[in-house]
Design an enzyme around this catalytic site. Structure first.
Site, PDB file in Angstrom:
ATOM      1  N   ARG A   1      11.006  -9.017   1.473  1.00  0.00           N
ATOM      2  CA  ARG A   1      11.534  -7.879   0.760  1.00  0.00           C
ATOM      3  C   ARG A   1      12.662  -7.230   1.080  1.00  0.00           C
ATOM      4  O   ARG A   1      11.720  -6.613   2.032  1.00  0.00           O
ATOM      5  CB  ARG A   1      10.361  -6.936  -0.352  1.00  0.00           C
TER       6      ARG A   1
ATOM      7  N   ARG B   1       4.358   7.702  -9.374  1.00  0.00           N
ATOM      8  CA  ARG B   1       4.652   8.108  -8.827  1.00  0.00           C
ATOM      9  C   ARG B   1       5.696   9.454  -8.315  1.00  0.00           C
ATOM     10  O   ARG B   1       5.996   9.957  -7.040  1.00  0.00           O
ATOM     11  CB  ARG B   1       5.771   7.017  -8.030  1.00  0.00           C
TER      12      ARG B   1
ATOM     13  N   LYS C   1      -1.943  -1.745  -1.325  1.00  0.00           N
ATOM     14  CA  LYS C   1      -2.828  -0.925  -2.618  1.00  0.00           C
ATOM     15  C   LYS C   1      -2.060  -1.993  -3.806  1.00  0.00           C
ATOM     16  O   LYS C   1      -3.130  -2.158  -4.398  1.00  0.00           O
ATOM     17  CB  LYS C   1      -1.387   0.517  -3.240  1.00  0.00           C
TER      18      LYS C   1
ATOM     19  N   ARG D   1       5.736  -8.374   6.948  1.00  0.00           N
ATOM     20  CA  ARG D   1       4.338  -8.367   5.893  1.00  0.00           C
ATOM     21  C   ARG D   1       5.307  -9.114   4.605  1.00  0.00           C
ATOM     22  O   ARG D   1       7.447  -9.646   4.810  1.00  0.00           O
ATOM     23  CB  ARG D   1       4.710  -7.492   4.463  1.00  0.00           C
TER      24      ARG D   1
ATOM     25  N   ARG E   1      12.062   4.843   2.489  1.00  0.00           N
ATOM     26  CA  ARG E   1      10.650   4.187   0.909  1.00  0.00           C
ATOM     27  C   ARG E   1       9.897   5.510   1.765  1.00  0.00           C
ATOM     28  O   ARG E   1       9.366   6.380   0.632  1.00  0.00           O
ATOM     29  CB  ARG E   1      10.351   3.255   1.178  1.00  0.00           C
TER      30      ARG E   1
END
Ligand code: AMP
Length: 226
Positions: free
Chosen positions: A164, A92, A17, A131, A175
């Site tokens: 992160r 969300r 996204k 990531r 998550r």
């Protein structure tokens, strides 16, 4: 090229996204509003909002709706959103989606266009745990699929790459759980209103971008440019 709409990117964490939202926002010269980025900034600055959000984010849970809505409404009311905006990571929950509607009406942006980026969970886990993000410019890399030329360093500005805290495997699981329980119902919510299109997010960044561009062109052809 004008957007004149709010474009919502739905999809699980790691679907791409952020990458796609940035590209579209640049293309149409509209703000890219990522609630995740806004919370990370608040945490980094140590604001009151950041202090509330920090432990929630570190667990992989969602920040409560009233807090999110206050932050988003304030941002959407600013004049730079009047020509359209790309929403990334928001809404969300069903409540956020419902509360967004009158805000968009007030801003003259009407009904949103919603793009669901679909990716299976096993691909997401690999993407998220690999990531790394540039601490200076925010450029995103993946140590498996899109590594930087030199390990740990951004190709563009030499910034240090950081992971992160919420991309750690145990938090990634949480998550994804929050996504399936609280955010996935929005797919049906927007589909029923005829506002949703799904693109396959497992393809390359370029292919996903092209699919998104086609969705927007079709929507503009159908609904006009406002
Ligand atoms: P993201 O970068 O979009 O994955 O967001 C990182 C974290 O910020 C999420 O795991 C949540 O804790 C929080 N967050 C971001 N956007 C929202 C939202 N719309 N509602 C609730 N929490 C959010």
């Amino acid at each position: 090229m004008a957007l004149n709409r709010a474009l919502i990117f739905l999809g699980p964490p790691g679907a791409g996204k952020g990458t796609q939202a940035k590209r579209i926002a640049e293309r149409y010269q509209v703000p890219h509003l990522s609630t995740g980025d806004m919370f990370r900034d608040a945490v980094a600055c140590g604001t009151e909002l950041g202090l509330v959000a920090k432990p929630i984010m570190e667990r992989g849970d969602l920040v409560p709706d009233p807090i999110v809505m206050g932050m988003v409404e304030e941002r959407l009311c600013r004049p730079d959103c009047s020509g359209g905006v790309v929403l990334d990571g928001f809404p969300r929950t069903l409540e956020q989606a419902q509360r967004l509607e009158p805000i968009l009406e007030r801003c003259g942006l009407g009904k949103p266009w919603v793009i669901d980026i679909h990716v299976d969970d096993d691909v997401l886990v690999r993407r998220l745990s690999g990531r790394w993000t540039c601490s200076v410019g925010g450029e995103i890399y993946n140590v498996y699929d899109a590594p930087p030329k030199n390990a740990g360093v951004c190709d563009f500005d030499g910034g240090k790459l950081i992971q992160r805290l919420d991309d750690r495997p145990e938090v990634v699981k949480e998550r994804l759980r929050a996504y399936h329980k609280q955010t996935e119902p929005l797919i049906e919510y927007y589909r029923r209103q005829g506002l949703l299109e799904t693109v396959d997010g497992s393809a390359s960044v370029e292919r996903v971008s092209s699919a998104i561009a086609r969705v927007i062109e079709r929507a503009q052809g159908r609904d006009g440019h406002l």
